[in-house]
Enzyme design. Structure first.
Site, mmCIF file in Angstrom:
data_model
loop_
_atom_site.group_PDB
_atom_site.id
_atom_site.type_symbol
_atom_site.label_atom_id
_atom_site.label_comp_id
_atom_site.label_asym_id
_atom_site.label_seq_id
_atom_site.Cartn_x
_atom_site.Cartn_y
_atom_site.Cartn_z
ATOM 1 N N TYR A 101 52.450 41.775 24.029
ATOM 2 C CA TYR A 101 51.062 41.344 24.170
ATOM 3 C C TYR A 101 50.384 42.098 25.313
ATOM 4 O O TYR A 101 51.035 42.835 26.063
ATOM 5 C CB TYR A 101 50.996 39.827 24.372
ATOM 6 C CG TYR A 101 51.382 39.092 23.118
ATOM 7 C CD1 TYR A 101 50.437 38.827 22.141
ATOM 8 C CD2 TYR A 101 52.701 38.715 22.879
ATOM 9 C CE1 TYR A 101 50.786 38.180 20.963
ATOM 10 C CE2 TYR A 101 53.054 38.070 21.711
ATOM 11 C CZ TYR A 101 52.103 37.810 20.764
ATOM 12 O OH TYR A 101 52.455 37.182 19.595
ATOM 13 N N HIS A 102 49.090 41.913 25.460
ATOM 14 C CA HIS A 102 48.292 42.670 26.431
ATOM 15 C C HIS A 102 48.784 42.460 27.867
ATOM 16 O O HIS A 102 49.347 41.433 28.213
ATOM 17 C CB HIS A 102 46.816 42.297 26.304
ATOM 18 C CG HIS A 102 46.542 40.848 26.553
ATOM 19 N ND1 HIS A 102 46.748 39.901 25.584
ATOM 20 C CD2 HIS A 102 46.113 40.200 27.646
ATOM 21 C CE1 HIS A 102 46.435 38.717 26.079
ATOM 22 N NE2 HIS A 102 46.053 38.869 27.328
ATOM 23 N N GLY A 103 48.593 43.492 28.665
ATOM 24 C CA GLY A 103 48.906 43.421 30.085
ATOM 25 C C GLY A 103 50.373 43.535 30.437
ATOM 26 O O GLY A 103 50.758 43.330 31.585
ATOM 27 N N ALA A 129 51.982 37.950 27.229
ATOM 28 C CA ALA A 129 50.885 38.607 27.942
ATOM 29 C C ALA A 129 51.129 38.618 29.447
ATOM 30 O O ALA A 129 51.523 37.618 30.038
ATOM 31 C CB ALA A 129 49.573 37.887 27.641
ATOM 32 N N GLY A 130 50.913 39.771 30.045
ATOM 33 C CA GLY A 130 50.980 39.903 31.492
ATOM 34 C C GLY A 130 52.373 39.998 32.070
ATOM 35 O O GLY A 130 52.527 40.121 33.288
#
Length: 181
Positions: A101-103, A129-130
């Site tokens: 996922y993003h980040g 994410a992250g």
């Protein structure tokens, strides 16, 4: 290349209910664009065309917001959902059927040139994410890394890791072995 694009687009359709068509997956998903650029850059990198490979990877970063070093090894069916801010380092290795996922960062913590400095992510892993996975650690098959976790140590297969620093909160290896037998 067309076969690769169709396979990756079908993977997006399978994993993301928001993807309404194969054409939408091909035209609108930055993760797929980043993988196409990476495939070209990685091919050049393996042939010693390092500068050209880096130029292409930097173009991909500008276009998609996803930075994949051309030296990274990536398996089939990698799904980078949303993608903005994803960083994958030079010696990172990613298996098949992985979702990022993003980040997310698959980064190094220093070390010498020519040595393994980035993570190895085995097949069927999900990275939230992250999350930051740093150093030459191995994320075992089927593991899940929670959002914003910071992973500095190896993660067993089928484990779930959360927190800063990342810690195993669930290990499903026994459950998964039951289905394998």
């Amino acid at each position: 290349m067309l076969k690769f694009i169709i396979e990756e687009a079908n993977n997006i359709k399978e994993k993301d209910p928001a993807a309404k068509s194969l054409l939408e997956a091909i035209l609108c998903y930055p993760g797929l664009k980043a993988l196409v650029y990476h495939r070209i850059a990685h091919s050049l990198y393996k042939r010693g065309r390092f500068l050209l490979a880096r130029i292409i990877s930097q173009r991909a970063r500008k276009v998609t917001g996803i930075e994949i070093h051309p030296g990274a090894k990536i398996g089939r069916k990698l799904f980078i959902d949303h993608g903005m801010g994803v960083v994958i380092g030079e010696t990172a290795e990613i298996g098949d059927n992985v979702t990022i996922y993003h980040g997310v960062t698959l980064g190094g913590i220093g070390g010498e040139a020519g040595k393994k400095r980035h993570p190895t992510v085995e097949d069927d892993v999900m990275i939230g994410a992250g999350a930051k996975i740093l150093g030459p650690v191995t994320i075992g098959r089927g593991a899940k890394i929670g959002a914003n976790a910071v992973v500095l140590n190896d993660v067993p297969s089928y484990a779930t890791v959360v927190g800063v620093p990342g810690r195993v909160v669930k290990n499903n290896l026994k459950d998964n072995l039951m289905y394998v037998i």
